[in-house]
Design an enzyme around this catalytic site. Structure first.
Site, PDB file in Angstrom:
ATOM      1  N   LYS A  68     -76.858 -15.838  33.379  1.00 17.62           N
ATOM      2  CA  LYS A  68     -75.612 -16.180  34.280  1.00 17.62           C
ATOM      3  C   LYS A  68     -74.777 -15.048  33.839  1.00 17.62           C
ATOM      4  CE  LYS A  68     -72.621 -19.259  36.125  1.00 17.62           C
ATOM      5  NZ  LYS A  68     -72.638 -21.017  36.850  1.00 17.62           N
ATOM      6  N   LYS A  98     -92.224 -18.851  43.192  1.00 17.07           N
ATOM      7  CA  LYS A  98     -92.492 -20.091  42.082  1.00 17.07           C
ATOM      8  C   LYS A  98     -91.350 -21.093  43.664  1.00 17.07           C
ATOM      9  CE  LYS A  98     -90.599 -22.632  38.629  1.00 17.07           C
ATOM     10  NZ  LYS A  98     -89.521 -22.463  37.627  1.00 17.07           N
ATOM     11  N   LYS A 143     -85.326 -25.336  43.723  1.00 17.42           N
ATOM     12  CA  LYS A 143     -84.250 -25.582  45.337  1.00 17.42           C
ATOM     13  C   LYS A 143     -83.375 -24.384  45.038  1.00 17.42           C
ATOM     14  CE  LYS A 143     -82.172 -28.307  41.942  1.00 17.42           C
ATOM     15  NZ  LYS A 143     -83.847 -29.082  41.520  1.00 17.42           N
TER      16      LYS A 143
HETATM   17  P1  ADP Z   1     -85.743 -26.078  40.618  1.00 16.57           P
HETATM   18  O1  ADP Z   1     -85.998 -25.106  40.001  1.00 16.57           O
HETATM   19  O2  ADP Z   1     -85.780 -26.755  42.063  1.00 16.57           O
HETATM   20  O3  ADP Z   1     -83.990 -26.162  39.974  1.00 16.57           O
HETATM   21  P2  ADP Z   1     -85.591 -28.062  37.989  1.00 16.57           P
HETATM   22  O4  ADP Z   1     -85.473 -26.522  37.384  1.00 16.57           O
HETATM   23  O5  ADP Z   1     -84.655 -28.652  38.485  1.00 16.57           O
HETATM   24  O6  ADP Z   1     -86.496 -26.985  39.213  1.00 16.57           O
HETATM   25  O7  ADP Z   1     -87.119 -28.564  37.272  1.00 16.57           O
HETATM   26  C1  ADP Z   1     -87.308 -29.938  36.325  1.00 16.57           C
HETATM   27  C2  ADP Z   1     -89.306 -29.425  36.440  1.00 16.57           C
HETATM   28  O8  ADP Z   1     -89.799 -29.366  36.992  1.00 16.57           O
HETATM   29  C3  ADP Z   1     -88.962 -28.150  35.207  1.00 16.57           C
HETATM   30  O9  ADP Z   1     -88.867 -28.853  33.779  1.00 16.57           O
HETATM   31  C4  ADP Z   1     -90.017 -27.853  36.010  1.00 16.57           C
HETATM   32  O10 ADP Z   1     -90.983 -27.634  34.579  1.00 16.57           O
HETATM   33  C5  ADP Z   1     -90.877 -28.497  36.224  1.00 16.57           C
HETATM   34  N1  ADP Z   1     -90.749 -27.592  37.801  1.00 16.57           N
HETATM   35  C6  ADP Z   1     -89.729 -26.836  38.664  1.00 16.57           C
HETATM   36  N2  ADP Z   1     -90.412 -26.198  39.096  1.00 16.57           N
HETATM   37  C7  ADP Z   1     -91.617 -25.797  39.527  1.00 16.57           C
HETATM   38  C8  ADP Z   1     -92.603 -25.010  39.625  1.00 16.57           C
HETATM   39  N3  ADP Z   1     -92.449 -24.759  40.609  1.00 16.57           N
HETATM   40  N4  ADP Z   1     -94.003 -25.146  39.416  1.00 16.57           N
HETATM   41  C9  ADP Z   1     -94.064 -25.631  38.078  1.00 16.57           C
HETATM   42  N5  ADP Z   1     -93.447 -27.358  38.096  1.00 16.57           N
HETATM   43  C10 ADP Z   1     -92.256 -26.840  38.077  1.00 16.57           C
END
Ligand code: ADP
Ligand code: TRP
Length: 320
Positions: free
Chosen positions: A110, A190, A193
């Site tokens: 950030k 990847k 969100k």
């Molecule tokens: P986002 O990137 O959508 O905000 P988060 O960071 O909240 O998702 O993800 C929560 C958990 O889900 C993470 O610890 C990660 O290990 C897993 N995760 C999120 N997106 C992926 C992805 N595209 N592939 C594999 N694991 C993922």
């Protein structure tokens, strides 16, 4: 062995969350003593709308239960129902060196973007350390992005024990979940969100189909021979299909005569079938919201019992 992990309620869960994290957490509940929580205090560093936070937290609990988290085996709770965790966070902060937090990625990224970060984001890893240490956790299943935070947790616990010449805090190990590594999103990046390319786990069927139909492909026509290995649809299909099903669809790609629409339909059908039991369970939970709240309250009671003992040990070690 005690397994613990937390997941932030920052939105509705998507396929990446499930295949990358949730599925492995649920598998671990079978053999180990498992504690899982919804990290709503952590989510406050990004979700600033109270109605959203309440909704995401509740939906996270329902989703986890519907996907197979079994409250008879695992303790499921809301982070903010455990006041001991914020008390431990303070005690840990008094032994946490600034340089440890300076290098943690959420804050560093950030800052690198020139955005104003608040103290909550800076100290986020200390709250995470408290989450882990409060329950004498042995193993913490996490995605690769969270390993740094487990290392910080070990540093903090080690320093506390060293300063006070005690063994009050148990050093945890990370357990990097064997995921399909990275689940791709609609655009092949990847799934996340923050990229707006997600497919939500419990998306309503019509919208789910529409979402799947919007997966990016190359512009080959129906008759063209296609390469499954470079296709986002096929990459996602592999998450759901067994090796025979994968081979069958791959053969259709290579033979020509199959349009991407047909592959998308196969993906939609496979996903609907895979999550049908979870969808059915979810409908049941929706009918009795009190059940979900009872499970969370019961989980909080069990977690606090364990946490109280550890917190007393820590308070006493530092002279409180
Ligand atoms: P986002 O990137 O959508 O905000 P988060 O960071 O909240 O998702 O993800 C929560 C958990 O889900 C993470 O610890 C990660 O290990 C897993 N995760 C999120 N997106 C992926 C992805 N595209 N592939 C594999 N694991 C993922
Ligand atoms: N920071 C983790 C994430 O973003 C969520 C989390 C909070 C967590 N506290 C935890 C994970 C304790 C494991 C253990 O994914």
């Amino acid at each position: 062995m005690k397994v613990l992990s937390g997941i932030q309620p920052t939105g509705r869960f998507h396929w990446g969350n499930y295949f990358g994290a949730i599925r492995q957490y649920i598998d671990l509940q079978v053999n180990e003593q498992a504690f899982y929580f919804i990290a709503d205090y952590h989510a406050l560093t990004t979700v600033r709308n109270p109605a959203d936070l309440r909704l995401y937290t509740r939906e996270a609990a329902v989703d986890l239960l519907s996907l197979g988290l079994d409250p008879a085996r695992a303790t499921l709770f809301r982070q903010s129902d455990i006041p001991e965790v914020t008390e431990l966070t303070w005690l840990l902060m008094t032994v946490t060196q600034m340089h440890l937090l300076d290098k943690c990625h959420a804050f560093k990224d950030k800052k690198a973007k020139g955005l104003a970060a608040d103290v909550g984001l800076f100290t986020y890893p200390v709250l995470m350390a408290a989450d882990i240490l409060l329950y004498d956790s042995d193993v913490v299943p996490v995605g690769a992005d969270q390993i740094q935070h487990i290392e910080v947790t070990r540093d903090i616990a080690g320093r506390f024990n060293q300063i006070y010449e005690v063994e009050a805090l148990k050093l945890p190990s990370p357990h990097v979940v064997e995921s399909t590594a990275k689940v791709v999103g609609l655009d092949g990046e990847k799934m996340s969100k923050s990229y707006g390319n997600t497919i939500e786990l419990f998306e309503e069927p019509k919208k789910l189909r529409k979402r799947i139909m919007s997966i990016k492909t190359d512009s080959k026509g129906v008759e063209d021979v296609k390469d499954p290995e470079t296709c986002n649809i096929f990459t996602l299909y592999k998450l759901f299909a067994n090796s025979d099903q994968q081979a069958a669809l791959a053969a259709k790609y290579r033979a020509g005569g199959m349009g991407y629409g047909e592959a998308k339909q196969a993906l939609y059908d496979a996903a609907m079938e895979a999550f049908a039991p979870a969808r059915a369970k979810r409908e049941e939970f929706e009918k009795s919201p009190g059940t979900v709240e009872d499970i969370l309250q019961d989980g909080a009671r069990r977690a606090r019992e364990v946490g109280r003992v550890v917190l007393d040990r820590v308070r006493s070690a530092c002279g409180l």
